[in-house]
Design an enzyme around this catalytic site. Structure first.
Site, mmCIF file in Angstrom:
data_model
loop_
_atom_site.group_PDB
_atom_site.id
_atom_site.type_symbol
_atom_site.label_atom_id
_atom_site.label_comp_id
_atom_site.label_asym_id
_atom_site.label_seq_id
_atom_site.Cartn_x
_atom_site.Cartn_y
_atom_site.Cartn_z
ATOM 1 N N SER A 263 0.840 -1.201 0.000
ATOM 2 C CA SER A 263 0.000 0.000 0.000
ATOM 3 C C SER A 263 0.869 1.242 0.000
ATOM 4 O O SER A 263 1.986 1.236 0.510
ATOM 5 C CB SER A 263 -0.886 0.026 1.251
ATOM 6 O OG SER A 263 -0.127 0.379 2.400
ATOM 7 N N ASP A 264 0.357 2.331 -0.596
ATOM 8 C CA ASP A 264 0.969 3.617 -0.324
ATOM 9 C C ASP A 264 0.706 3.917 1.143
ATOM 10 O O ASP A 264 -0.183 3.340 1.774
ATOM 11 C CB ASP A 264 0.400 4.703 -1.230
ATOM 12 C CG ASP A 264 1.369 5.864 -1.422
ATOM 13 O OD1 ASP A 264 2.272 6.030 -0.586
ATOM 14 O OD2 ASP A 264 1.207 6.610 -2.404
ATOM 15 N N TRP A 265 1.494 4.826 1.711
ATOM 16 C CA TRP A 265 1.454 5.069 3.146
ATOM 17 C C TRP A 265 0.120 5.719 3.549
ATOM 18 O O TRP A 265 -0.144 6.875 3.251
ATOM 19 C CB TRP A 265 2.631 5.933 3.543
ATOM 20 C CG TRP A 265 3.861 5.160 3.946
ATOM 21 C CD1 TRP A 265 4.592 5.337 5.084
ATOM 22 C CD2 TRP A 265 4.514 4.099 3.239
ATOM 23 N NE1 TRP A 265 5.645 4.444 5.134
ATOM 24 C CE2 TRP A 265 5.615 3.677 4.011
ATOM 25 C CE3 TRP A 265 4.258 3.437 2.037
ATOM 26 C CZ2 TRP A 265 6.475 2.644 3.633
ATOM 27 C CZ3 TRP A 265 5.107 2.415 1.647
ATOM 28 C CH2 TRP A 265 6.195 2.028 2.433
ATOM 29 N N GLY A 266 -0.739 4.920 4.197
ATOM 30 C CA GLY A 266 -2.036 5.423 4.611
ATOM 31 C C GLY A 266 -3.127 5.242 3.584
ATOM 32 O O GLY A 266 -4.179 5.870 3.693
#
Length: 745
Positions: A263-266
């Site tokens: 995932s991208d961060w968040g």
């Protein structure tokens, strides 16, 4: 006990101890990788399996200590290895040995049109990541340049899927040759930073397959990337990071890719969607790791929520095991690979690579009266004007902000190369960005200026009047609403009143060269009033030396634009067709989102300007040289054939000038009659050739089925229709020098 019994007992004990001491299969690198993965998987508890799928800090994920499986450490790229941050915070860790080589922007790399440069870039940055003991480098970004306003364009490879695919693939191979995984991002149709968390990219299957997915496929399938990052955006109503269509059906299904989706961060918002949508690892979900709930990382969507769902039967262990296998595969390819090289950082070779890539990517856009290169018989006094001549550009821009070991500014490079031959004076001209910290990296500069805008202009005008040549270093920088993650530009114009300043300077000295430092295109209303224009990019550590080498003529410019340089936003399909920045609405599942319909469909960049017969400021593939090149007549070895045949197009290219130089020869294919709308032409090949004065080289291109096909979204297949085609060879998308027809029966 008899001696014989004692000996037999001792042998048995020795055999037992040897059996116990024998290493598990997963540690034996002589065994097949998949056998090692299964062996490790069989020894893991359910809790250990789940622990592999989420972060334990800002940039790391846990291993399995009881089995000797190490942690996975990631780090931001893709233009340099980012400095260390604190375990649970974005603040810098304060190390004194985490400076890096800052390489040129990826738009600059794309502008080289040279896959050898992509290999060199990847190998060099991979060595730096390996030296810092990183397992995953978060890059490269391969999203398509759909609008010139996208704040992250400087991190990408331009507007064309063929060019982006070729450059990204060799970058990936170079990085991973060091035993460091790339994490190709941001999958997919992630083409703007404005509203990036809520944008819903509404895009046709045909546009996905023809425009927005090819570079991802080249990186993951052709080059074998070991990990991939999902985007923040939604695609056709579902979050990209765990999008059933993108991740499960295409990436893991059709492409049969065996890597890890990170995932991208968040970017994760729901356990069920993430688990079932194909996400493998979750990072950065709204935590500093120090919350009142204890270990905040256990509260990630892919942590305790997932574990409890496995216990109560909500999720299957088979699905879990597929994710764990992928993470183990990534770990064994990287952190557990005992044969990977040691790497190196800030080496002379890396600094030389930085300079070489920068020199080869700089694009000469205009050069009236042979104003460049700078020659002593025409120039004695040079006025260097503009903030970007003295501004540190290796910091800022978001996650690509770097702590470079050093940075040579353009003014410093010019003084070092030309200071003994020419009288060089400097004036600021304008004050733009004066920040001294980006992402807690100090620029070591103090750019405040007490002068008023009027005084700055007056001082610059005086310097210009007294000079034989004016070098204006302007463009963008890496602050918000320019070339920066998280925001898009608000206009195509240059900021800080630069357009007006250039016009004022040109009025007092027509011998002006504008060096535009940016990662994206800008409006140039003053173009007819200046003698020369250079697209300078962000060139990293060696910016000043690379730029001076071009201006002095030590290096003959050979870069070509990797995107269309629009005269106005109306020439860009994303803006002309009215769907940027999108339309807000409330979705009952996802909440407030912003629909952005890709009404330009497959007609992105030069495909749109060609279709609508528009004349941009500079076309895709454009770039001048200090020498000239003549193209002969293109020939083809077979003028009729079937869809499965290959054709070879050949064209002689001659250096007709008096300097050695390199030319990028470009092959476009035109389908003269098709059942579905197709672009006027599409890039399907390129070659960069270096020629001495008078030298001729024949450039050959192979045309295969892939170069002729389009994606039929109703039949869901690639199609080559019978009929007539043309192969067009030229120096840019708007400068076709020769063409030859052929037919598919």
């Amino acid at each position: 006990m008899k001696i014989k019994e004692i000996l037999l007992s001792a042998c048995a004990l020795f055999a037992m101890s040897a059996a116990v001491a024998s290493p598990p299969v997963y540690l034996d690198e002589s065994k097949p990788l998949e056998d090692r993965i299964e062996d490790a998987l069989s020894r893991m508890s359910l809790k250990e399996k789940v622990s592999l799928l989420h972060a334990q800090s800002k940039f790391s994920a846990p291993g399995v200590p009881s089995l000797g499986i190490p942690e996975l450490w990631t780090d931001d790229g893709p233009m340099g290895v980012r400095p260390e941050v604190l375990w649970d915070e974005w603040d810098q860790a304060g190390w004194t040995n985490d400076s890096c080589t800052a390489f040129p922007s990826l738009t600059c790399l794309a502008a080289t049109w040279n896959t050898d440069m992509a290999s060199l870039y990847g190998k060099s940055i991979g060595e730096e990541a390996r030296y810092r003991n990183k397992s995953v480098l978060l890059g490269p970004g391969v999203n398509i340049y759909r609008t010139p306003l996208c704040g992250r364009n400087f991190e990408y490879f331009g507007e064309d899927p063929y060019l982006a695919s070729a450059m990204a693939a060799d970058y990936v191979r170079g990085v991973q040759s060091n035993g460091v995984a790339v994490c190709v991002k941001h999958f997919a149709a992630n083409n703007n930073e404005a509203n990036r968390y809520t944008t819903n990219s509404v895009v046709s299957d045909r546009a996905l397959y023809e425009i927005y997915l090819p570079a991802f496929k080249a990186a993951t399938v052709d080059a074998g990337a070991w990990s991939l990052m999902g985007g923040y955006n939604l695609v056709n109503g579902q979050h990209a990071t765990y999008n059933q269509r993108l991740v499960n059906d295409i990436l893991k299904g059709e492409w049969q890719w065996d890597g890890v989706v990170i995932s991208d961060w968040g970017a994760v918002h729901d356990t069920k969607q993430a688990v079932e949508g194909g996400l493998d690892m979750e990072f950065g979900t709204g935590t500093d790791g120090l919350g009142t709930k204890g270990n905040q990382y256990d509260n990630y969507w892919m942590a305790n929520n997932y574990y409890n769902g496995l216990l109560d039967g909500t999720y299957s262990e088979d699905q879990l095991n597929d994710k764990v296998r992928r993470v183990l595969r990534l770990t064994m390819r990287t952190a557990m690979n005992r044969n990977r090289p040691w790497g190196s950082i800030n080496s002379p070779e890396h600094h030389a690579a930085c300079r070489k890539i920068g020199e080869e990517g700089v694009v000469l856009l205009k050069n009236d009266d042979k104003t460049l290169p700078i020659l002593k018989d025409r120039v004695r006094r040079i006025a260097v004007i503009g903030e970007n001549a003295i501004k540190r550009m290796t910091v800022g821009g978001g996650s690509s902000s770097l702590k470079a070991l050093y940075e040579v500014y353009p003014l410093e490079g010019l003084q070092a190369r030309l200071g003994n031959e020419f009288d060089i004076v400097y004036e600021r001209g304008y004050v733009g960005d004066t920040l001294t910290f980006y992402n807690n990296v100090w620029t070591k500069q103090h750019l405040d200026d007490p002068r008023t805008p009027e005084q700055l202009t007056a001082d610059a005008v005086k310097a210009a009047k007294d000079a034989d040549l004016v070098l204006f270093f302007g463009g963008l920088n890496k602050s918000d609403h320019q070339d920066a993650e998280g925001t898009d530009r608000l206009t195509l114009d240059l900021p800080y009143g630069q357009n007006e300043l250039i016009e004022t300077l040109a009025a007092v000295n027509p011998n002006i060269v504008v060096v535009n430092i940016s990662g994206t295109g800008v409006a140039m209303p003053w173009l007819d009033k200046v003698k020369a224009v250079i697209q300078g990019w962000y060139l990293g550590n060696e910016t000043g030396h690379a730029m001076a080498a071009i201006l002095a003529g030590d290096v003959n410019p050979s870069g070509k634009l990797p995107y269309t340089y629009y005269a106005s936003l109306d020439q860009c399909g994303a803006h002309k067709l009215g769907e940027y920045p999108g339309t807000p609405r409330h979705d009952p599942v996802e909440g407030d989102i912003i629909d952005m319909h890709y009404n330009d469909d497959i007609f992105v960049g030069y495909r749109f300007t060609d279709k609508n017969k528009l004349k941009p400021t500079f076309p895709f593939g454009y770039g001048l040289s200090y020498t000239t090149f003549d193209y002969g007549k293109a020939t083809i070895d077979r003028k009729k054939g079937t869809a499965d045949d290959t054709f070879t197009v050949s064209i002689p290219v001659t250096n007709t000038g008096d300097r050695e130089g390199s030319e990028v020869v470009q092959l476009y294919i035109a389908d003269l009659k098709s059942s579905l709308p197709r672009p006027v032409k599409e890039l399907k090949g390129f070659a960069k050739v270096n020629l001495a004065p008078g030298q001729t080289e024949t450039v050959n291109f192979t045309i295969s089925r892939d170069a002729l096909s389009y994606f039929d979204d109703k039949a869901h297949q690639w199609v080559v229709e019978p009929g007539k085609f043309e192969a067009l060879v030229g120096a840019s998308s708007a400068d076709i020098r020769s063409k030859v027809g052929f037919e598919i029966e």
